[in-house]
Design a protein around this motif. Structure first.
Motif, PDB file in Angstrom:
ATOM      1  N   ALA A  77     -29.175  -8.859  -0.590  1.00 11.24           N
ATOM      2  CA  ALA A  77     -29.151  -9.480   0.734  1.00 11.24           C
ATOM      3  C   ALA A  77     -27.712  -9.693   1.197  1.00 11.24           C
ATOM      4  O   ALA A  77     -27.386  -9.462   2.368  1.00 11.24           O
ATOM      5  CB  ALA A  77     -29.904 -10.817   0.704  1.00 11.24           C
ATOM      6  N   ALA A  78     -26.851 -10.116   0.284  1.00 13.64           N
ATOM      7  CA  ALA A  78     -25.447 -10.322   0.640  1.00 13.64           C
ATOM      8  C   ALA A  78     -24.803  -8.998   1.047  1.00 13.64           C
ATOM      9  O   ALA A  78     -24.053  -8.933   2.032  1.00 13.64           O
ATOM     10  CB  ALA A  78     -24.688 -10.947  -0.532  1.00 13.64           C
ATOM     11  N   LEU A  79     -25.109  -7.936   0.288  1.00 15.71           N
ATOM     12  CA  LEU A  79     -24.568  -6.622   0.650  1.00 15.71           C
ATOM     13  C   LEU A  79     -25.099  -6.185   2.011  1.00 15.71           C
ATOM     14  O   LEU A  79     -24.344  -5.656   2.841  1.00 15.71           O
ATOM     15  CB  LEU A  79     -24.938  -5.581  -0.419  1.00 15.71           C
ATOM     16  CG  LEU A  79     -24.211  -5.709  -1.757  1.00 15.71           C
ATOM     17  CD1 LEU A  79     -24.776  -4.711  -2.767  1.00 15.71           C
ATOM     18  CD2 LEU A  79     -22.716  -5.464  -1.580  1.00 15.71           C
ATOM     19  N   VAL A 125     -30.643 -10.505  -8.242  1.00 11.42           N
ATOM     20  CA  VAL A 125     -30.421  -9.145  -7.722  1.00 11.42           C
ATOM     21  C   VAL A 125     -30.760  -9.100  -6.239  1.00 11.42           C
ATOM     22  O   VAL A 125     -30.016  -8.513  -5.439  1.00 11.42           O
ATOM     23  CB  VAL A 125     -31.260  -8.126  -8.524  1.00 11.42           C
ATOM     24  CG1 VAL A 125     -31.266  -6.763  -7.850  1.00 11.42           C
ATOM     25  CG2 VAL A 125     -30.717  -8.002  -9.942  1.00 11.42           C
ATOM     26  N   LEU A 126     -31.891  -9.732  -5.856  1.00 15.02           N
ATOM     27  CA  LEU A 126     -32.281  -9.732  -4.441  1.00 15.02           C
ATOM     28  C   LEU A 126     -31.239 -10.453  -3.582  1.00 15.02           C
ATOM     29  O   LEU A 126     -30.920  -9.997  -2.472  1.00 15.02           O
ATOM     30  CB  LEU A 126     -33.655 -10.388  -4.269  1.00 15.02           C
ATOM     31  CG  LEU A 126     -34.845  -9.576  -4.788  1.00 15.02           C
ATOM     32  CD1 LEU A 126     -36.131 -10.388  -4.698  1.00 15.02           C
ATOM     33  CD2 LEU A 126     -34.991  -8.277  -4.007  1.00 15.02           C
ATOM     34  N   PHE A 127     -30.691 -11.555  -4.075  1.00 13.69           N
ATOM     35  CA  PHE A 127     -29.656 -12.256  -3.315  1.00 13.69           C
ATOM     36  C   PHE A 127     -28.398 -11.395  -3.174  1.00 13.69           C
ATOM     37  O   PHE A 127     -27.748 -11.379  -2.131  1.00 13.69           O
ATOM     38  CB  PHE A 127     -29.311 -13.605  -3.963  1.00 13.69           C
ATOM     39  CG  PHE A 127     -30.224 -14.719  -3.538  1.00 13.69           C
ATOM     40  CD1 PHE A 127     -30.307 -15.118  -2.216  1.00 13.69           C
ATOM     41  CD2 PHE A 127     -31.011 -15.369  -4.471  1.00 13.69           C
ATOM     42  CE1 PHE A 127     -31.148 -16.139  -1.819  1.00 13.69           C
ATOM     43  CE2 PHE A 127     -31.869 -16.384  -4.088  1.00 13.69           C
ATOM     44  CZ  PHE A 127     -31.935 -16.775  -2.757  1.00 13.69           C
ATOM     45  N   SER A 184     -37.366 -16.085 -16.754  1.00 12.73           N
ATOM     46  CA  SER A 184     -36.034 -15.518 -16.916  1.00 12.73           C
ATOM     47  C   SER A 184     -35.885 -14.192 -16.173  1.00 12.73           C
ATOM     48  O   SER A 184     -34.937 -14.017 -15.409  1.00 12.73           O
ATOM     49  CB  SER A 184     -35.709 -15.369 -18.403  1.00 12.73           C
ATOM     50  OG  SER A 184     -34.405 -14.889 -18.577  1.00 12.73           O
ATOM     51  N   PRO A 185     -36.844 -13.242 -16.344  1.00 16.06           N
ATOM     52  CA  PRO A 185     -36.727 -12.007 -15.553  1.00 16.06           C
ATOM     53  C   PRO A 185     -36.846 -12.256 -14.047  1.00 16.06           C
ATOM     54  O   PRO A 185     -36.182 -11.600 -13.250  1.00 16.06           O
ATOM     55  CB  PRO A 185     -37.893 -11.146 -16.051  1.00 16.06           C
ATOM     56  CG  PRO A 185     -38.233 -11.686 -17.393  1.00 16.06           C
ATOM     57  CD  PRO A 185     -37.903 -13.135 -17.349  1.00 16.06           C
ATOM     58  N   LEU A 186     -37.689 -13.244 -13.664  1.00 16.24           N
ATOM     59  CA  LEU A 186     -37.814 -13.550 -12.239  1.00 16.24           C
ATOM     60  C   LEU A 186     -36.501 -14.084 -11.684  1.00 16.24           C
ATOM     61  O   LEU A 186     -36.104 -13.755 -10.567  1.00 16.24           O
ATOM     62  CB  LEU A 186     -38.934 -14.567 -11.995  1.00 16.24           C
ATOM     63  CG  LEU A 186     -40.366 -14.055 -12.161  1.00 16.24           C
ATOM     64  CD1 LEU A 186     -41.370 -15.179 -11.951  1.00 16.24           C
ATOM     65  CD2 LEU A 186     -40.650 -12.930 -11.179  1.00 16.24           C
ATOM     66  N   ALA A 187     -35.824 -14.915 -12.465  1.00 17.48           N
ATOM     67  CA  ALA A 187     -34.533 -15.434 -12.031  1.00 17.48           C
ATOM     68  C   ALA A 187     -33.527 -14.298 -11.876  1.00 17.48           C
ATOM     69  O   ALA A 187     -32.756 -14.261 -10.908  1.00 17.48           O
ATOM     70  CB  ALA A 187     -34.017 -16.479 -13.021  1.00 17.48           C
ATOM     71  N   LEU A 188     -33.559 -13.355 -12.829  1.00 16.84           N
ATOM     72  CA  LEU A 188     -32.665 -12.204 -12.741  1.00 16.84           C
ATOM     73  C   LEU A 188     -32.987 -11.383 -11.500  1.00 16.84           C
ATOM     74  O   LEU A 188     -32.089 -10.977 -10.755  1.00 16.84           O
ATOM     75  CB  LEU A 188     -32.801 -11.339 -14.005  1.00 16.84           C
ATOM     76  CG  LEU A 188     -31.943 -10.066 -14.026  1.00 16.84           C
ATOM     77  CD1 LEU A 188     -30.470 -10.427 -14.014  1.00 16.84           C
ATOM     78  CD2 LEU A 188     -32.272  -9.231 -15.248  1.00 16.84           C
TER      79      LEU A 188
END
Length: 117
Positions: free
Chosen positions: A67-69, A62-64, A54-58
């Motif tokens: 990356a989008a920003l 955040v990383l995605f 669950s924390p890894l998915a979160l």
């Protein structure tokens, strides 16, 4: 005596059936008990995996987002870099001929200076 013999004839097969049922129940318990234990262990492992994933998915979300920003920021910066490169090239195209002309003027000036005999 006849009733006793009839009861024995009826009860004996019933007692045998009860014995067979108890044996089957014991076998089933021997099979199902480890399965229940395995199911408990799997449930615990699933809970642990959920606590880890669950924390890894979160973090992945955040990383995605980052990356989008970054993709929203980097193309304009790349464009600005291209514009600056073009401006630098234009400046060099203007400065280099001026530097060449200055050198030629310096050489001409040096030639007009009389050299001592």
């Amino acid at each position: 005596a006849e009733q006793s013999a009839l009861a024995t004839n009826v009860l004996s097969p019933l007692a045998h059936t009860v014995d067979v049922l108890f044996q089957q129940w014991a076998l089933t318990t021997n099979v199902l008990s480890p399965l229940a234990h395995s199911a408990d262990m799997l449930a615990e492992q699933s809970a642990l995996a959920t606590n880890v994933l669950s924390p890894l998915a979160l973090q992945t979300d955040v990383l995605f987002q980052q990356a989008a920003l970054a993709l929203n920021v980097l193309p304009p910066l790349a464009h600005q870099t291209d514009v600056l490169t073009e401006q630098a090239a234009l400046a060099l195209n203007m400065v280099l001929p001026l530097a060449l002309a200055a050198n030629m003027l310096s050489l001409s000036a040096l030639q007009t200076i009389p050299l001592p005999p």
